[in-house]
Design a protein around this motif. Structure first.
Motif, PDB file in Angstrom:
ATOM      1  N   GLY A 177      31.115  45.252  52.922  1.00 56.22           N
ATOM      2  CA  GLY A 177      32.333  44.701  53.505  1.00 56.22           C
ATOM      3  C   GLY A 177      32.112  43.958  54.802  1.00 56.22           C
ATOM      4  O   GLY A 177      33.057  43.679  55.541  1.00 56.22           O
ATOM      5  N   ASN A 220      32.623  38.388  53.259  1.00 53.93           N
ATOM      6  CA  ASN A 220      33.471  38.178  52.090  1.00 53.93           C
ATOM      7  C   ASN A 220      32.783  37.209  51.124  1.00 53.93           C
ATOM      8  O   ASN A 220      31.711  36.686  51.415  1.00 53.93           O
ATOM      9  N   LYS A 255      34.756  44.253  47.729  1.00 56.02           N
ATOM     10  CA  LYS A 255      36.193  44.287  47.467  1.00 56.02           C
ATOM     11  C   LYS A 255      36.543  43.679  46.102  1.00 56.02           C
ATOM     12  O   LYS A 255      37.660  43.853  45.613  1.00 56.02           O
ATOM     13  N   ASP A 256      35.588  42.977  45.483  1.00 58.38           N
ATOM     14  CA  ASP A 256      35.791  42.503  44.112  1.00 58.38           C
ATOM     15  C   ASP A 256      36.078  43.652  43.158  1.00 58.38           C
ATOM     16  O   ASP A 256      36.579  43.434  42.049  1.00 58.38           O
ATOM     17  N   TYR A 257      35.767  44.889  43.571  1.00 55.18           N
ATOM     18  CA  TYR A 257      36.062  46.049  42.729  1.00 55.18           C
ATOM     19  C   TYR A 257      37.496  46.011  42.212  1.00 55.18           C
ATOM     20  O   TYR A 257      37.765  46.338  41.051  1.00 55.18           O
ATOM     21  N   TYR A 258      38.415  45.595  43.059  1.00 57.47           N
ATOM     22  CA  TYR A 258      39.828  45.630  42.679  1.00 57.47           C
ATOM     23  C   TYR A 258      40.180  44.568  41.639  1.00 57.47           C
ATOM     24  O   TYR A 258      41.262  44.605  41.056  1.00 57.47           O
ATOM     25  N   ALA A 289      32.894  48.775  50.657  1.00 51.60           N
ATOM     26  CA  ALA A 289      33.406  47.612  51.394  1.00 51.60           C
ATOM     27  C   ALA A 289      34.676  47.926  52.174  1.00 51.60           C
ATOM     28  O   ALA A 289      34.963  47.285  53.187  1.00 51.60           O
ATOM     29  N   ASP A 290      35.428  48.913  51.717  1.00 54.43           N
ATOM     30  CA  ASP A 290      36.660  49.279  52.422  1.00 54.43           C
ATOM     31  C   ASP A 290      36.385  50.006  53.733  1.00 54.43           C
ATOM     32  O   ASP A 290      37.242  50.050  54.611  1.00 54.43           O
TER      33      ASP A 290
END
Length: 201
Positions: A51, A54, A113-116, A135-136
């Motif tokens: 994280g 980006n 954050k691509d996890y979401y 990343a969070d």
């Protein structure tokens, strides 16, 4: 007594195979080597996972090291890599089976954050009680701090948690912070026997 099962994502629940992602974008072996090295094998990718960078920043940095003819390929790869993630068949039913035994389920993964954007690819993702993505938190395994923050955030006793990860270093770090686990190497039958031995299946 184990009350919580903690899963890694890549190569535990989903098949993370960067070489395959790259090969789908170019058949040229030299281009494949460059893309693997400058994207997935780079420090930048670790920053992305943690994280600290980006996707747009990652692309700028990657393209500064790649020849111009690969810039568009790199952009496409970074925009679509997670489409190549598939659930690992033998693991697809395991979370639900454990849930039915009354265990709580968590994900603790180094992931951007691509996890979401791809969480629906994770087997039984709705069965999980908590998701903890590196990343969070701007932390990453095998740093001890990510494990301690994970326990604190979900108010878990590490001695009541069992961790399944494909990295030996991550298992060792988990043990050093009080959580034991299993080094998963696609050895599903051994994992199943171990979970049964512990009375979890």
């Amino acid at each position: 007594m184990i009350k919580n099962i903690v899963f890694d994502l890549g190569n535990v629940l989903v098949d993370f195979d960067p070489a395959r992602f790259v090969m789908e974008k170019t058949e040229d072996p030299q281009q494949q080597i460059l893309l693997m090295s400058e994207i997935f094998g780079s420090v930048d990718w670790l920053r992305f996972d943690k994280g600290l960078m980006n996707r747009a920043e990652l692309l700028v940095s990657v393209n500064s090291r790649l020849p111009e003819e690969l810039h568009a390929v790199a952009e496409d790869l970074l925009a679509t890599w997670y489409n190549g993630l598939n659930s690992i068949p033998q693991m697809a039913e395991l979370p639900q089976r454990l849930k039915e035994k009354g265990l709580s389920l968590y994900i603790l993964s180094n992931a951007p954050k691509d996890y979401y954007l791809y969480e629906d690819k994770v087997p039984s993702h709705n069965a999980f009680d908590g998701i903890f993505i590196s990343a969070d938190w701007k932390l990453s395994k095998p740093e001890h701090e990510i494990f301690r923050t994970f326990y604190s955030h979900f108010r878990l006793n590490p001695a009541e948690c069992y961790f399944i990860d494909d990295s030996a270093a991550n298992i060792l770090a988990a043990e050093e912070t009080g959580m034991y686990g299993f080094h998963f190497k696609r050895n599903f039958s051994i994992l199943e026997k171990e979970l049964a031995r512990l009375g979890l299946l």
